[in-house]
Design an enzyme around this catalytic site. Structure first.
Site, PDB file in Angstrom:
ATOM      1  N   THR A 121      23.221  -0.272 -10.866  1.00  0.00           N
ATOM      2  CA  THR A 121      22.819  -1.671 -10.731  1.00  0.00           C
ATOM      3  C   THR A 121      21.324  -1.799 -10.487  1.00  0.00           C
ATOM      4  O   THR A 121      20.660  -2.677 -11.049  1.00  0.00           O
ATOM      5  CB  THR A 121      23.587  -2.338  -9.571  1.00  0.00           C
ATOM      6  OG1 THR A 121      24.983  -2.224  -9.817  1.00  0.00           O
ATOM      7  CG2 THR A 121      23.222  -3.802  -9.452  1.00  0.00           C
ATOM      8  N   ARG A 168      19.421  -1.117 -13.780  1.00  0.00           N
ATOM      9  CA  ARG A 168      19.590  -2.248 -14.710  1.00  0.00           C
ATOM     10  C   ARG A 168      18.654  -3.405 -14.345  1.00  0.00           C
ATOM     11  O   ARG A 168      18.010  -4.008 -15.205  1.00  0.00           O
ATOM     12  CB  ARG A 168      21.030  -2.750 -14.656  1.00  0.00           C
ATOM     13  CG  ARG A 168      22.055  -1.878 -15.334  1.00  0.00           C
ATOM     14  CD  ARG A 168      23.445  -2.471 -15.096  1.00  0.00           C
ATOM     15  NE  ARG A 168      24.487  -1.757 -15.836  1.00  0.00           N
ATOM     16  CZ  ARG A 168      25.772  -2.092 -15.799  1.00  0.00           C
ATOM     17  NH1 ARG A 168      26.173  -3.114 -15.048  1.00  0.00           N
ATOM     18  NH2 ARG A 168      26.659  -1.406 -16.489  1.00  0.00           N
ATOM     19  N   CYS A 228       0.854  -1.176   0.000  1.00  0.00           N
ATOM     20  CA  CYS A 228       0.000   0.000   0.000  1.00  0.00           C
ATOM     21  C   CYS A 228       0.893   1.231   0.000  1.00  0.00           C
ATOM     22  O   CYS A 228       2.116   1.128   0.056  1.00  0.00           O
ATOM     23  CB  CYS A 228      -0.900   0.013   1.241  1.00  0.00           C
ATOM     24  SG  CYS A 228      -1.935  -1.458   1.429  1.00  0.00           S
ATOM     25  N   ASN A 284       1.362   0.137   5.780  1.00  0.00           N
ATOM     26  CA  ASN A 284       1.703  -0.656   4.604  1.00  0.00           C
ATOM     27  C   ASN A 284       2.458  -1.857   5.146  1.00  0.00           C
ATOM     28  O   ASN A 284       3.620  -1.741   5.534  1.00  0.00           O
ATOM     29  CB  ASN A 284       2.585   0.158   3.651  1.00  0.00           C
ATOM     30  CG  ASN A 284       3.211  -0.711   2.571  1.00  0.00           C
ATOM     31  OD1 ASN A 284       2.643  -1.717   2.162  1.00  0.00           O
ATOM     32  ND2 ASN A 284       4.394  -0.327   2.117  1.00  0.00           N
ATOM     33  N   GLY A 285       1.774  -2.992   5.228  1.00  0.00           N
ATOM     34  CA  GLY A 285       2.473  -4.106   5.852  1.00  0.00           C
ATOM     35  C   GLY A 285       1.781  -5.434   5.696  1.00  0.00           C
ATOM     36  O   GLY A 285       0.626  -5.521   5.257  1.00  0.00           O
ATOM     37  N   LEU A 313      -3.750  -1.518  -1.407  1.00  0.00           N
ATOM     38  CA  LEU A 313      -3.745  -2.723  -2.227  1.00  0.00           C
ATOM     39  C   LEU A 313      -4.288  -3.835  -1.339  1.00  0.00           C
ATOM     40  O   LEU A 313      -3.677  -4.208  -0.338  1.00  0.00           O
ATOM     41  CB  LEU A 313      -2.330  -3.073  -2.692  1.00  0.00           C
ATOM     42  CG  LEU A 313      -2.219  -4.342  -3.556  1.00  0.00           C
ATOM     43  CD1 LEU A 313      -2.870  -4.132  -4.910  1.00  0.00           C
ATOM     44  CD2 LEU A 313      -0.755  -4.754  -3.724  1.00  0.00           C
TER      45      LEU A 313
END
Length: 597
Positions: free
Chosen positions: A317, A320, A2, A75-76, A51
């Site tokens: 990195t 990519r 979330c 959010n968890g 979400l």
């Protein structure tokens, strides 16, 4: 996943301020497309974009205690929430099915000293109207992102992503993992204090069955879901073990009763990339419903600006590796899947990157694993979380389970060392733990497949193509002036310069650039490990192929001295033609071997 945003202690309580908070919160809607909520008490605002993965019909936020005097946005994923609910069944009236609601009774019982009782990953803000105080906390390793900022009116802003606060806060920074922030306690304090943080070399002997059991428990608890899910499967050791354990234990879970026992697996790569072939083999062995997504170098190049916007980094990195994952996440979400399991964290815990082969002793090896795990929130955790949540897809990472971390980091590092004389390759302890002759978890050649960095495994020409493209976009004259244009974390090559230009346009604040880690690296090493091999100091590319023991080591860095000799005798040189498909055609189409249930 979330998205949360809290603005606390505002002098302005107006509708205009409320509208501004809402507008900033909507910048996180990609993280939580299912619902949104906002709580306001005078100059304190708590907003969430949801979400819905656990209890989709009854877990909307903000969450409240019974008299609505304590408010939480989170959010968890709290994997022990059912156990905590039973503990407080007689004291607390639960009003939702959200796993995060247990934060409230824990706070009411223990005050701010409860965070270590949560088993899971999280970022949350709690506001107590009774005394006008608030606290915020982030999980142990920083799997879930969080930022904190301070606006000119004295308010504190706390957000899942930088993009929701960077325009309103002259100063902001990463909210450190394993910490809580307390308005009554005067700021930050660490709640996560494991023994390995001191970097003292442990002496616990290697116990393969203990390691196996800890990992299986970590995977099983992450099968807590009320929505369709799957696994990311690159065909390497880590993702293959996640898939194998998930497949083996799925039938025992509540999820199987809702969605059946078929497991969906997903991989992304350029045509004929190493990961596509290996993932197909593992999927066939495990019997998963396998989905293969292809992309071209040009598809990836076209997505880079979006990737930098969502990932909020200019680290080479990370960009990519994030780009193929970003493309794959969109396809997965389109199939109706909202959660996947993935293999991040193993290489940091167990010394799986190829440069660990050159650790001079077990003490240096262990210190480097400690440094790598502490920095995960700025690299692989950031990538896995933000590249997928860009499309409303949640990633869960069993290797970063607190209990598994304790087992892995308490082991005598002598057992983790690369030792070809004893037949020990990187992550041998994990391979050996799952090497079961009677009931094999994986085919032998997959169980002992060499480590590939994600950005390499999707296809070696992906990185070659990026280098060729950025070579065209950044002139030599621009590079000569790089230190003048970017005096902080000055780019050292054209690829880094190109990413930095995009980042600065999206996030021009000084605080923004300071959130990104920087320094020399070889095959994802920390700057400290560069000291292990003198020749590494001359490299400015973090690819794992630059390590001599990689089966496709690039000639210029074989043996770490530029002489071009292949140490292991079988290392084919990766495609270095730098050809970029310039037609711009989107080819990230998925091949599915079966329907989603």
């Amino acid at each position: 996943m979330c998205g949360i945003l809290a603005v606390l202690g505002c002098a302005d309580w107006s509708q205009a301020k409320r509208a501004r908070v809402l507008a900033c919160s909507r910048r996180l809607k990609h993280r939580g497309p299912d619902w949104s909520g906002l709580y306001q008490c005078e100059g304190n605002f708590l907003a969430q974009q949801r979400l819905a993965v656990v209890s989709p019909l009854s877990g909307d936020q903000p969450l409240y205690n019974q008299d609505r005097t304590v408010v939480v946005v989170a959010n968890g994923e709290i994997y022990n929430h059912k156990k905590i609910r039973k503990q407080f069944a007689a004291k607390h009236t639960f009003t939702t099915g959200s796993d995060c609601e247990v934060i409230i009774p824990l706070y009411e019982e223990y005050g701010e000293n409860f965070v270590n009782m949560l088993d899971g990953v999280f970022a949350f803000v709690l506001y107590d109207t009774r005394n006008n105080t608030y606290m915020a906390a982030r999980d142990a390793i920083g799997v879930n992102p969080l930022y904190i900022g301070w606006s000119n009116d004295g308010a504190v802003w706390i957000s899942s992503e930088m993009k929701a606060l960077h325009d309103d806060c002259p100063k902001f920074e990463l909210f450190p993992p394993g910490h809580l922030y307390s308005s009554s306690g005067g700021g930050f304090r660490r709640w996560y204090n494991p023994e390995w943080f001191a970097e003292l070399v442990p002496a616990t002997p290697y116990q393969p069955l203990v390691l196996r059991e800890a990992f299986e428990k970590a995977v099983i608890k992450r099968l807590m879901t009320d929505v369709p899910f799957g696994v990311l499967l690159s065909g390497g050791l880590d993702s293959s073990l996640v898939a194998s354990v998930t497949k083996r234990h799925l039938i025992e879970t509540e999820a199987a009763k809702k969605f059946g026992t078929e497991l969906h697996s997903f991989v992304v790569g350029l045509e004929n990339s190493p990961d596509l072939k290996a993932a197909r083999e593992v999927a066939d062995f495990l019997g998963t419903i396998h989905h293969e997504f292809h992309f071209t170098v040009q598809d990836g190049i076209d997505a880079i600006e979006e990737v930098i916007y969502h990932n909020e980094t200019y680290d080479v990195t990370t960009i990519r590796a994030s780009t193929p994952m970003f493309l794959m996440a969109r396809k997965i979400k389109a199939l109706g899947v909202k959660m996947v399991l993935s293999g991040e964290g193993s290489d940091e815990l167990l010394g799986g990157y190829l440069y660990f082969h050159f650790a001079p002793n077990k003490e240096e090896f262990h210190k480097e694993t400690c440094r790598k795990v502490k920095a995960l929130h700025q690299y692989d955790c950031l990538r896995a979380n933000k590249a997928t949540s860009a499309w409303g897809l949640e990633v869960r990472v069993p290797f970063l389970d607190k209990e598994f971390i304790d087992v892995a980091m308490s082991m005598d590092p002598e057992w983790k060392l690369y030792d070809p004389d004893l037949g020990r390759i990187e992550k041998w302890v994990m391979r050996k733990a799952f090497d079961d002759e009677e009931e094999p978890y994986l085919p032998k050649h997959i169980l002992y497949r060499q480590k590939e960095q994600f950005s390499d495994g999707v296809g070696y020409s992906w990185i070659d193509g990026l280098k060729a493209f950025t070579e065209q976009q950044v002139t030599d004259e621009m590079m000569k002036n790089a230190a003048e244009v970017f005096p902080y974390n000055t780019p050292i090559n054209k690829e880094a310069y190109y990413y930095r230009m995009i980042f600065e346009r999206l996030y021009p604040q000084e605080s923004a650039r300071e959130t990104v880690p920087w320094g020399p690296s070889i095959a994802c090493s920390t700057p400290a490990a560069i000291e292990w091999v003198a020749q590494w100091k001359a490299s400015n590319d973090p690819s794992g192929r630059l390590i001599t023991s990689h089966n496709s080591a690039t000639p210029a860095h074989a043996n770490g001295n530029g002489n071009g000799k292949m140490q292991n005798g079988n290392g084919a040189v990766a495609n270095g033609n730098g050809h970029v498909n310039g037609n711009g055609k989107v080819t990230a189409n998925g091949k599915a071997n079966g329907p989603l249930e």
